[in-house]
Design a protein around this motif. Structure first.
Motif, PDB file in Angstrom:
ATOM      1  N   TRP A  36      42.192  46.874 102.566  1.00  0.00           N
ATOM      2  CA  TRP A  36      43.330  46.284 101.856  1.00  0.00           C
ATOM      3  C   TRP A  36      42.941  44.904 101.329  1.00  0.00           C
ATOM      4  CZ3 TRP A  36      48.608  48.234 101.996  1.00  0.00           C
ATOM      5  CH2 TRP A  36      48.739  49.448 102.684  1.00  0.00           C
ATOM      6  N   ASN A  37      43.283  44.633 100.083  1.00  0.00           N
ATOM      7  CA  ASN A  37      43.115  43.290  99.548  1.00  0.00           C
ATOM      8  C   ASN A  37      44.172  42.365 100.138  1.00  0.00           C
ATOM      9  OD1 ASN A  37      40.911  43.637  97.696  1.00  0.00           O
ATOM     10  ND2 ASN A  37      42.299  44.767  96.354  1.00  0.00           N
ATOM     11  N   GLN A  38      43.844  41.080 100.230  1.00  0.00           N
ATOM     12  CA  GLN A  38      44.833  40.108 100.674  1.00  0.00           C
ATOM     13  C   GLN A  38      45.956  40.054  99.650  1.00  0.00           C
ATOM     14  OE1 GLN A  38      44.834  38.689 103.580  1.00  0.00           O
ATOM     15  NE2 GLN A  38      42.801  39.442 104.176  1.00  0.00           N
ATOM     16  N   GLY A  39      47.191  40.064 100.131  1.00  0.00           N
ATOM     17  CA  GLY A  39      48.331  40.040  99.230  1.00  0.00           C
ATOM     18  C   GLY A  39      49.610  40.310  99.985  1.00  0.00           C
ATOM     19  N   ALA A  40      50.709  40.449  99.254  1.00  0.00           N
ATOM     20  CA  ALA A  40      52.023  40.599  99.866  1.00  0.00           C
ATOM     21  C   ALA A  40      52.132  41.856 100.721  1.00  0.00           C
ATOM     22  CB  ALA A  40      53.096  40.605  98.782  1.00  0.00           C
ATOM     23  N   ALA A  41      51.516  42.957 100.270  1.00  0.00           N
ATOM     24  CA  ALA A  41      51.639  44.216 101.017  1.00  0.00           C
ATOM     25  C   ALA A  41      50.947  44.118 102.377  1.00  0.00           C
ATOM     26  CB  ALA A  41      51.040  45.357 100.201  1.00  0.00           C
ATOM     27  N   LYS A  42      49.704  43.675 102.372  1.00  0.00           N
ATOM     28  CA  LYS A  42      48.956  43.543 103.625  1.00  0.00           C
ATOM     29  C   LYS A  42      49.619  42.528 104.544  1.00  0.00           C
ATOM     30  CE  LYS A  42      44.249  42.714 105.325  1.00  0.00           C
ATOM     31  NZ  LYS A  42      42.830  42.557 104.918  1.00  0.00           N
ATOM     32  N   ALA A  44      52.763  41.694 104.678  1.00  0.00           N
ATOM     33  CA  ALA A  44      54.013  42.237 105.213  1.00  0.00           C
ATOM     34  C   ALA A  44      53.755  43.146 106.405  1.00  0.00           C
ATOM     35  CB  ALA A  44      54.762  42.999 104.116  1.00  0.00           C
ATOM     36  N   ILE A  45      52.698  43.961 106.316  1.00  0.00           N
ATOM     37  CA  ILE A  45      52.361  44.867 107.416  1.00  0.00           C
ATOM     38  C   ILE A  45      51.988  44.074 108.665  1.00  0.00           C
ATOM     39  CG2 ILE A  45      50.673  46.563 108.219  1.00  0.00           C
ATOM     40  CD1 ILE A  45      50.492  47.518 105.256  1.00  0.00           C
ATOM     41  N   LYS A 278      68.984  48.260 112.865  1.00  0.00           N
ATOM     42  CA  LYS A 278      69.049  46.853 113.254  1.00  0.00           C
ATOM     43  C   LYS A 278      67.637  46.298 113.485  1.00  0.00           C
ATOM     44  CE  LYS A 278      73.539  47.417 115.553  1.00  0.00           C
ATOM     45  NZ  LYS A 278      74.284  47.297 116.845  1.00  0.00           N
ATOM     46  N   GLY A 279      67.531  44.974 113.410  1.00  0.00           N
ATOM     47  CA  GLY A 279      66.263  44.321 113.707  1.00  0.00           C
ATOM     48  C   GLY A 279      65.285  44.374 112.560  1.00  0.00           C
ATOM     49  N   ALA A 280      64.020  44.059 112.856  1.00  0.00           N
ATOM     50  CA  ALA A 280      62.981  44.030 111.830  1.00  0.00           C
ATOM     51  C   ALA A 280      62.671  45.444 111.350  1.00  0.00           C
ATOM     52  CB  ALA A 280      61.725  43.378 112.386  1.00  0.00           C
ATOM     53  N   ARG A 281      62.553  45.598 110.037  1.00  0.00           N
ATOM     54  CA  ARG A 281      62.250  46.897 109.430  1.00  0.00           C
ATOM     55  C   ARG A 281      61.220  46.688 108.330  1.00  0.00           C
ATOM     56  NH1 ARG A 281      64.914  51.029 112.472  1.00  0.00           N
ATOM     57  NH2 ARG A 281      66.024  49.636 113.881  1.00  0.00           N
ATOM     58  N   LEU A 282      60.445  47.728 108.063  1.00  0.00           N
ATOM     59  CA  LEU A 282      59.443  47.670 107.010  1.00  0.00           C
ATOM     60  C   LEU A 282      59.506  48.954 106.199  1.00  0.00           C
ATOM     61  CD1 LEU A 282      57.023  46.167 105.715  1.00  0.00           C
ATOM     62  CD2 LEU A 282      55.543  47.416 107.308  1.00  0.00           C
ATOM     63  N   MET A 283      59.786  48.828 104.917  1.00  0.00           N
ATOM     64  CA  MET A 283      59.860  49.958 104.008  1.00  0.00           C
ATOM     65  C   MET A 283      58.847  49.733 102.887  1.00  0.00           C
ATOM     66  SD  MET A 283      62.672  49.555 105.789  1.00  0.00           S
ATOM     67  CE  MET A 283      63.268  48.079 104.950  1.00  0.00           C
ATOM     68  N   MET A 284      57.945  50.709 102.677  1.00  0.00           N
ATOM     69  CA  MET A 284      56.886  50.540 101.687  1.00  0.00           C
ATOM     70  C   MET A 284      56.702  51.812 100.859  1.00  0.00           C
ATOM     71  SD  MET A 284      54.051  48.293 103.828  1.00  0.00           S
ATOM     72  CE  MET A 284      53.490  47.394 102.373  1.00  0.00           C
ATOM     73  N   LEU A 285      56.372  51.621  99.579  1.00  0.00           N
ATOM     74  CA  LEU A 285      56.145  52.726  98.654  1.00  0.00           C
ATOM     75  C   LEU A 285      54.794  52.549  97.968  1.00  0.00           C
ATOM     76  CD1 LEU A 285      59.686  52.742  97.020  1.00  0.00           C
ATOM     77  CD2 LEU A 285      58.717  54.655  98.314  1.00  0.00           C
ATOM     78  N   VAL A 286      54.005  53.596  97.927  1.00  0.00           N
ATOM     79  CA  VAL A 286      52.716  53.572  97.233  1.00  0.00           C
ATOM     80  C   VAL A 286      52.953  53.880  95.757  1.00  0.00           C
ATOM     81  CG1 VAL A 286      50.435  54.623  97.037  1.00  0.00           C
ATOM     82  CG2 VAL A 286      51.477  54.317  99.299  1.00  0.00           C
ATOM     83  N   LEU A 287      52.515  52.983  94.884  1.00  0.00           N
ATOM     84  CA  LEU A 287      52.590  53.206  93.444  1.00  0.00           C
ATOM     85  C   LEU A 287      51.210  53.606  92.939  1.00  0.00           C
ATOM     86  CD1 LEU A 287      54.211  53.029  90.778  1.00  0.00           C
ATOM     87  CD2 LEU A 287      53.399  50.669  90.572  1.00  0.00           C
TER      88      LEU A 287
END
Length: 341
Positions: A36-42, A44-45, A278-287
Protein backbone atom coordinates in the motif's frame (compact mmCIF):
# COMPACT_ATOMS: atom_id res chain seq x y z
CA UNK A 1 18.97 -4.51 8.81
CA UNK A 2 15.40 -4.17 7.45
CA UNK A 3 14.78 -5.60 4.02
CA UNK A 4 13.97 -3.14 1.23
CA UNK A 5 10.43 -3.08 -0.26
CA UNK A 6 11.84 -4.63 -3.42
CA UNK A 7 13.46 -7.46 -1.49
CA UNK A 8 10.26 -8.12 0.43
CA UNK A 9 8.28 -8.34 -2.80
CA UNK A 10 10.88 -10.59 -4.40
CA UNK A 11 10.61 -12.94 -1.43
CA UNK A 12 6.81 -12.95 -1.60
CA UNK A 13 6.92 -13.89 -5.26
CA UNK A 14 8.88 -17.04 -4.39
CA UNK A 15 6.29 -18.21 -1.87
CA UNK A 16 3.61 -20.64 -3.08
CA UNK A 17 0.19 -19.01 -2.98
CA UNK A 18 -1.15 -21.62 -0.58
CA UNK A 19 1.49 -20.62 1.95
CA UNK A 20 1.30 -16.88 1.48
CA UNK A 21 -1.04 -16.07 4.35
CA UNK A 22 1.21 -18.05 6.69
CA UNK A 23 4.32 -16.29 5.40
CA UNK A 24 3.17 -12.69 5.61
CA UNK A 25 3.75 -12.36 9.41
CA UNK A 26 7.49 -12.30 8.66
CA UNK A 27 6.96 -8.58 7.99
CA UNK A 28 4.78 -7.87 11.03
CA UNK A 29 7.57 -5.94 12.80
CA UNK A 30 8.00 -3.69 9.76
CA UNK A 31 5.35 -2.16 7.55
CA UNK A 32 2.34 -4.54 7.82
CA UNK A 33 0.96 -3.24 4.51
CA UNK A 34 4.04 -2.92 2.25
CA UNK A 35 2.02 -3.07 -0.99
CA UNK A 36 0.00 0.00 0.00
CA UNK A 37 1.21 3.50 -0.79
CA UNK A 38 1.19 6.02 2.03
CA UNK A 39 -2.08 7.93 1.94
CA UNK A 40 -5.54 8.34 3.42
CA UNK A 41 -6.62 4.74 2.77
CA UNK A 42 -3.62 3.09 4.43
CA UNK A 43 -3.68 5.60 7.28
CA UNK A 44 -7.38 4.95 7.93
CA UNK A 45 -6.78 1.20 8.19
CA UNK A 46 -3.83 1.50 10.58
CA UNK A 47 -5.53 4.10 12.78
CA UNK A 48 -8.72 2.03 12.97
CA UNK A 49 -6.87 -1.15 13.96
CA UNK A 50 -4.79 0.69 16.55
CA UNK A 51 -7.86 2.36 18.06
CA UNK A 52 -10.09 -0.68 18.50
CA UNK A 53 -7.28 -2.93 19.79
CA UNK A 54 -5.88 -0.46 22.33
CA UNK A 55 -7.41 -1.12 25.75
CA UNK A 56 -6.74 2.46 26.79
CA UNK A 57 -9.05 3.79 24.07
CA UNK A 58 -12.77 4.40 24.58
CA UNK A 59 -13.50 2.59 21.30
CA UNK A 60 -11.60 -0.58 22.33
CA UNK A 61 -13.34 -3.77 21.17
CA UNK A 62 -12.90 -7.21 22.72
CA UNK A 63 -11.36 -9.78 20.31
CA UNK A 64 -14.54 -11.87 20.10
CA UNK A 65 -16.36 -8.87 18.59
CA UNK A 66 -13.71 -7.89 16.04
CA UNK A 67 -15.61 -8.95 12.93
CA UNK A 68 -14.59 -7.75 9.45
CA UNK A 69 -16.41 -8.63 6.21
CA UNK A 70 -15.11 -8.61 2.65
CA UNK A 71 -16.90 -8.88 -0.65
CA UNK A 72 -15.06 -11.23 -3.01
CA UNK A 73 -15.32 -10.39 -6.73
CA UNK A 74 -13.70 -7.04 -7.42
CA UNK A 75 -12.64 -6.66 -3.78
CA UNK A 76 -10.29 -9.61 -3.22
CA UNK A 77 -9.70 -10.60 -6.86
CA UNK A 78 -10.80 -9.36 -10.33
CA UNK A 79 -14.41 -9.35 -11.48
CA UNK A 80 -13.61 -8.66 -15.15
CA UNK A 81 -14.19 -9.43 -17.93
CA UNK A 82 -16.89 -11.40 -16.08
CA UNK A 83 -17.31 -12.63 -12.52
CA UNK A 84 -15.12 -15.66 -11.79
CA UNK A 85 -18.11 -17.87 -11.05
CA UNK A 86 -19.68 -16.88 -14.36
CA UNK A 87 -16.43 -17.86 -16.10
CA UNK A 88 -16.77 -21.22 -14.36
CA UNK A 89 -20.40 -21.49 -15.46
CA UNK A 90 -19.44 -20.76 -19.08
CA UNK A 91 -16.89 -23.57 -19.05
CA UNK A 92 -19.47 -25.88 -17.50
CA UNK A 93 -21.96 -24.97 -20.23
CA UNK A 94 -19.32 -25.87 -22.83
CA UNK A 95 -18.82 -29.25 -21.16
CA UNK A 96 -22.55 -29.96 -20.94
CA UNK A 97 -23.49 -28.60 -24.38
CA UNK A 98 -23.18 -31.88 -26.34
CA UNK A 99 -26.16 -33.22 -24.38
CA UNK A 100 -28.17 -30.06 -25.15
CA UNK A 101 -27.99 -29.30 -28.90
CA UNK A 102 -30.83 -26.76 -28.57
CA UNK A 103 -28.54 -24.46 -26.57
CA UNK A 104 -26.80 -23.32 -29.79
CA UNK A 105 -29.80 -21.17 -30.70
CA UNK A 106 -31.32 -20.50 -27.28
CA UNK A 107 -30.44 -17.64 -24.94
CA UNK A 108 -28.71 -17.28 -22.59
CA UNK A 109 -26.91 -20.45 -23.67
CA UNK A 110 -26.04 -19.12 -27.13
CA UNK A 111 -24.28 -16.11 -25.59
CA UNK A 112 -22.48 -18.43 -23.19
CA UNK A 113 -21.27 -20.76 -25.93
CA UNK A 114 -20.21 -17.80 -28.09
CA UNK A 115 -18.43 -16.19 -25.09
CA UNK A 116 -20.34 -13.01 -25.94
CA UNK A 117 -19.76 -11.02 -22.75
CA UNK A 118 -21.71 -8.01 -24.01
CA UNK A 119 -24.76 -10.15 -24.67
CA UNK A 120 -24.38 -11.81 -21.27
CA UNK A 121 -24.31 -8.40 -19.62
CA UNK A 122 -27.46 -7.37 -21.46
CA UNK A 123 -29.23 -10.55 -20.36
CA UNK A 124 -28.78 -9.40 -16.77
CA UNK A 125 -29.16 -11.37 -13.56
CA UNK A 126 -32.04 -13.49 -14.90
CA UNK A 127 -29.93 -14.84 -17.76
CA UNK A 128 -26.92 -15.43 -15.55
CA UNK A 129 -29.08 -17.22 -13.01
CA UNK A 130 -30.37 -19.53 -15.74
CA UNK A 131 -26.80 -20.40 -16.71
CA UNK A 132 -25.83 -21.04 -13.10
CA UNK A 133 -28.83 -23.28 -12.49
CA UNK A 134 -28.14 -25.31 -15.63
CA UNK A 135 -24.45 -25.74 -14.81
CA UNK A 136 -24.34 -25.95 -11.00
CA UNK A 137 -27.22 -28.22 -10.02
CA UNK A 138 -28.50 -31.78 -10.36
CA UNK A 139 -25.33 -33.14 -8.74
CA UNK A 140 -24.26 -33.77 -5.17
CA UNK A 141 -22.43 -31.20 -3.07
CA UNK A 142 -19.40 -33.50 -3.05
CA UNK A 143 -19.38 -33.79 -6.84
CA UNK A 144 -19.74 -30.04 -7.18
CA UNK A 145 -16.82 -29.39 -4.83
CA UNK A 146 -14.59 -31.70 -6.89
CA UNK A 147 -15.60 -30.00 -10.14
CA UNK A 148 -14.89 -26.57 -8.64
CA UNK A 149 -11.46 -27.60 -7.34
CA UNK A 150 -10.52 -29.17 -10.68
CA UNK A 151 -11.59 -26.03 -12.53
CA UNK A 152 -9.56 -23.73 -10.29
CA UNK A 153 -6.54 -25.97 -10.80
CA UNK A 154 -6.68 -25.67 -14.59
CA UNK A 155 -8.66 -22.58 -15.68
CA UNK A 156 -6.80 -19.44 -16.69
CA UNK A 157 -7.92 -15.83 -16.68
CA UNK A 158 -8.38 -14.71 -20.33
CA UNK A 159 -6.23 -11.57 -19.96
CA UNK A 160 -3.61 -12.42 -17.36
CA UNK A 161 -3.17 -16.09 -18.34
CA UNK A 162 -2.88 -17.06 -14.69
CA UNK A 163 -4.99 -19.35 -12.54
CA UNK A 164 -7.76 -17.32 -10.95
CA UNK A 165 -6.42 -18.20 -7.51
CA UNK A 166 -3.13 -16.52 -8.44
CA UNK A 167 -4.92 -13.22 -9.03
CA UNK A 168 -5.82 -12.46 -5.44
CA UNK A 169 -4.89 -8.85 -4.71
CA UNK A 170 -1.66 -8.70 -2.72
CA UNK A 171 -2.69 -5.53 -0.80
CA UNK A 172 -5.86 -7.27 0.37
CA UNK A 173 -3.99 -10.42 1.39
CA UNK A 174 -1.72 -8.22 3.48
CA UNK A 175 -4.77 -6.51 4.97
CA UNK A 176 -6.41 -9.83 5.86
CA UNK A 177 -3.23 -10.97 7.54
CA UNK A 178 -2.79 -7.65 9.36
CA UNK A 179 -6.31 -7.81 10.74
CA UNK A 180 -6.01 -11.42 11.88
CA UNK A 181 -2.69 -10.68 13.56
CA UNK A 182 -4.60 -8.16 15.69
CA UNK A 183 -7.36 -10.53 16.74
CA UNK A 184 -9.91 -9.84 14.02
CA UNK A 185 -12.04 -12.57 12.50
CA UNK A 186 -12.31 -12.16 8.72
CA UNK A 187 -15.33 -13.24 6.67
CA UNK A 188 -16.18 -13.29 2.99
CA UNK A 189 -19.71 -12.00 2.30
CA UNK A 190 -20.25 -12.43 -1.41
CA UNK A 191 -22.99 -12.47 -4.01
CA UNK A 192 -21.15 -15.48 -5.42
CA UNK A 193 -22.02 -19.00 -4.41
CA UNK A 194 -20.99 -20.23 -0.98
CA UNK A 195 -20.13 -23.67 -2.37
CA UNK A 196 -18.07 -22.09 -5.16
CA UNK A 197 -15.89 -20.00 -2.84
CA UNK A 198 -15.44 -22.38 0.09
CA UNK A 199 -13.19 -24.92 -1.70
CA UNK A 200 -10.48 -22.26 -2.20
CA UNK A 201 -11.10 -19.71 0.57
CA UNK A 202 -8.58 -21.19 3.02
CA UNK A 203 -5.70 -21.62 0.59
CA UNK A 204 -6.18 -18.30 -1.20
CA UNK A 205 -7.29 -15.98 1.61
CA UNK A 206 -6.64 -17.83 4.85
CA UNK A 207 -10.40 -17.74 5.47
CA UNK A 208 -11.88 -21.10 6.53
CA UNK A 209 -15.00 -22.40 4.75
CA UNK A 210 -17.25 -21.75 7.73
CA UNK A 211 -16.42 -18.03 7.45
CA UNK A 212 -17.78 -17.75 3.91
CA UNK A 213 -21.28 -16.32 3.47
CA UNK A 214 -22.67 -16.36 -0.06
CA UNK A 215 -25.62 -17.14 -2.27
CA UNK A 216 -26.91 -20.70 -2.30
CA UNK A 217 -29.30 -23.13 -3.96
CA UNK A 218 -31.60 -25.42 -2.05
CA UNK A 219 -30.12 -28.72 -0.93
CA UNK A 220 -31.93 -32.03 -0.61
CA UNK A 221 -30.86 -34.88 1.65
CA UNK A 222 -31.37 -38.31 0.09
CA UNK A 223 -30.13 -41.88 0.11
CA UNK A 224 -28.49 -43.18 -3.05
CA UNK A 225 -27.26 -46.77 -3.25
CA UNK A 226 -27.55 -47.05 0.50
CA UNK A 227 -25.44 -43.95 1.20
CA UNK A 228 -26.56 -40.45 2.17
CA UNK A 229 -25.82 -37.51 -0.08
CA UNK A 230 -26.75 -33.86 -0.44
CA UNK A 231 -28.22 -32.99 -3.85
CA UNK A 232 -28.02 -29.47 -5.28
CA UNK A 233 -31.46 -28.48 -6.57
CA UNK A 234 -32.37 -26.04 -9.35
CA UNK A 235 -34.01 -23.66 -6.90
CA UNK A 236 -32.58 -20.63 -5.15
CA UNK A 237 -32.21 -20.75 -1.40
CA UNK A 238 -30.63 -17.37 -0.60
CA UNK A 239 -29.21 -14.46 -2.64
CA UNK A 240 -26.40 -12.77 -0.74
CA UNK A 241 -26.29 -9.51 -2.66
CA UNK A 242 -27.38 -5.94 -1.97
CA UNK A 243 -29.98 -6.02 0.83
CA UNK A 244 -29.28 -9.74 1.18
CA UNK A 245 -25.79 -9.07 2.55
CA UNK A 246 -26.88 -7.61 5.91
CA UNK A 247 -29.40 -10.45 6.19
CA UNK A 248 -26.68 -12.99 5.47
CA UNK A 249 -24.41 -11.36 8.05
CA UNK A 250 -27.18 -11.54 10.65
CA UNK A 251 -28.20 -15.11 9.83
CA UNK A 252 -24.76 -16.69 9.45
CA UNK A 253 -22.37 -14.51 11.47
CA UNK A 254 -24.68 -13.18 14.16
CA UNK A 255 -22.72 -10.01 14.89
CA UNK A 256 -22.54 -6.63 13.20
CA UNK A 257 -19.11 -6.09 11.59
CA UNK A 258 -16.71 -3.39 12.73
CA UNK A 259 -15.41 -2.96 9.19
CA UNK A 260 -16.62 -3.78 5.70
CA UNK A 261 -14.81 -3.82 2.35
CA UNK A 262 -16.54 -3.84 -1.03
CA UNK A 263 -16.25 -2.42 -4.53
CA UNK A 264 -19.68 -2.08 -6.11
CA UNK A 265 -23.31 -1.10 -5.77
CA UNK A 266 -24.00 -4.62 -4.54
CA UNK A 267 -22.02 -3.84 -1.38
CA UNK A 268 -23.84 -0.62 -0.43
CA UNK A 269 -26.20 -2.18 2.09
CA UNK A 270 -23.39 -4.15 3.74
CA UNK A 271 -21.45 -0.92 4.32
CA UNK A 272 -24.59 0.88 5.52
CA UNK A 273 -25.28 -1.89 8.03
CA UNK A 274 -21.70 -1.82 9.28
CA UNK A 275 -21.68 1.97 9.58
CA UNK A 276 -24.89 1.96 11.64
CA UNK A 277 -23.17 0.22 14.56
CA UNK A 278 -21.84 1.98 17.63
CA UNK A 279 -18.20 2.88 18.18
CA UNK A 280 -15.37 3.02 15.67
CA UNK A 281 -16.25 1.71 12.20
CA UNK A 282 -14.37 1.42 8.92
CA UNK A 283 -16.10 1.25 5.55
CA UNK A 284 -13.97 1.02 2.38
CA UNK A 285 -14.62 0.57 -1.35
CA UNK A 286 -12.10 -0.48 -4.00
CA UNK A 287 -12.29 1.70 -7.11
CA UNK A 288 -10.96 0.01 -10.24
CA UNK A 289 -9.19 2.89 -11.96
CA UNK A 290 -6.02 1.24 -13.27
CA UNK A 291 -6.51 -0.02 -16.85
CA UNK A 292 -2.80 -0.68 -17.30
CA UNK A 293 -2.29 -3.05 -14.38
CA UNK A 294 -5.89 -4.31 -14.03
CA UNK A 295 -9.14 -2.65 -15.20
CA UNK A 296 -10.89 0.73 -15.03
CA UNK A 297 -14.65 0.99 -14.63
CA UNK A 298 -17.28 2.94 -12.74
CA UNK A 299 -19.13 4.94 -13.99
CA UNK A 300 -18.06 6.83 -10.84
CA UNK A 301 -15.41 9.52 -11.47
CA UNK A 302 -16.02 9.42 -15.20
CA UNK A 303 -14.80 5.85 -15.66
CA UNK A 304 -16.42 3.53 -18.24
CA UNK A 305 -19.68 1.89 -17.21
CA UNK A 306 -19.93 -1.87 -16.76
CA UNK A 307 -22.43 -4.66 -16.18
CA UNK A 308 -20.08 -6.50 -13.83
CA UNK A 309 -19.17 -4.92 -10.48
CA UNK A 310 -20.68 -1.50 -11.24
CA UNK A 311 -19.47 1.39 -9.03
CA UNK A 312 -22.13 4.01 -9.70
CA UNK A 313 -21.97 7.78 -9.29
CA UNK A 314 -24.66 7.41 -6.63
CA UNK A 315 -22.50 5.02 -4.62
CA UNK A 316 -19.56 7.42 -4.88
CA UNK A 317 -21.76 10.27 -3.67
CA UNK A 318 -22.92 8.21 -0.68
CA UNK A 319 -19.34 7.22 0.12
CA UNK A 320 -18.22 10.85 0.11
CA UNK A 321 -21.18 12.04 2.18
CA UNK A 322 -20.88 9.18 4.68
CA UNK A 323 -17.12 9.30 5.15
CA UNK A 324 -16.47 5.91 3.58
CA UNK A 325 -12.92 5.55 2.25
CA UNK A 326 -12.48 4.92 -1.47
CA UNK A 327 -9.36 2.91 -2.31
CA UNK A 328 -7.85 3.97 -5.63
CA UNK A 329 -6.27 0.88 -7.16
CA UNK A 330 -4.06 3.15 -9.27
CA UNK A 331 -2.88 5.44 -6.49
CA UNK A 332 -3.13 3.41 -3.27
CA UNK A 333 -1.63 0.09 -4.36
CA UNK A 334 2.07 -0.28 -5.19
CA UNK A 335 1.52 -3.84 -6.37
CA UNK A 336 -1.75 -5.48 -7.38
CA UNK A 337 -1.16 -9.19 -7.79
CA UNK A 338 0.82 -11.71 -5.77
CA UNK A 339 2.48 -12.84 -8.97
CA UNK A 340 3.41 -10.18 -11.51
CA UNK A 341 1.72 -10.81 -14.85
Amino acid sequence: MAASPGARLALLLTIPLTALTLSLPVFADEDPLPSWNQGAAKQAIVEFVQAVTDQSQAVYVEPQDRIVVFDNDGTLWPSHPVYTQLAFALDRIDALAPAHPDWKNKQPFKAALDKDFNALGQLGSKGILELVMASHTGISTTEFETIVKDWFASARHPRFKRRYTELAYLPMLELLNYLRSHGFKTYIVSGGGTDFIRPISQTVYGIPPEQVVGSSVKIKYEIENGKPRLLRLSELNFVDDKAGKPIGIHNFIGKRPLAAFGNSDGDREMLQWTAAGKGARLMMLVLHDDPKREYAYGPARGLPDTKFGRFSKELMREAEESGWIVISMKNDWKTIFVLEQ
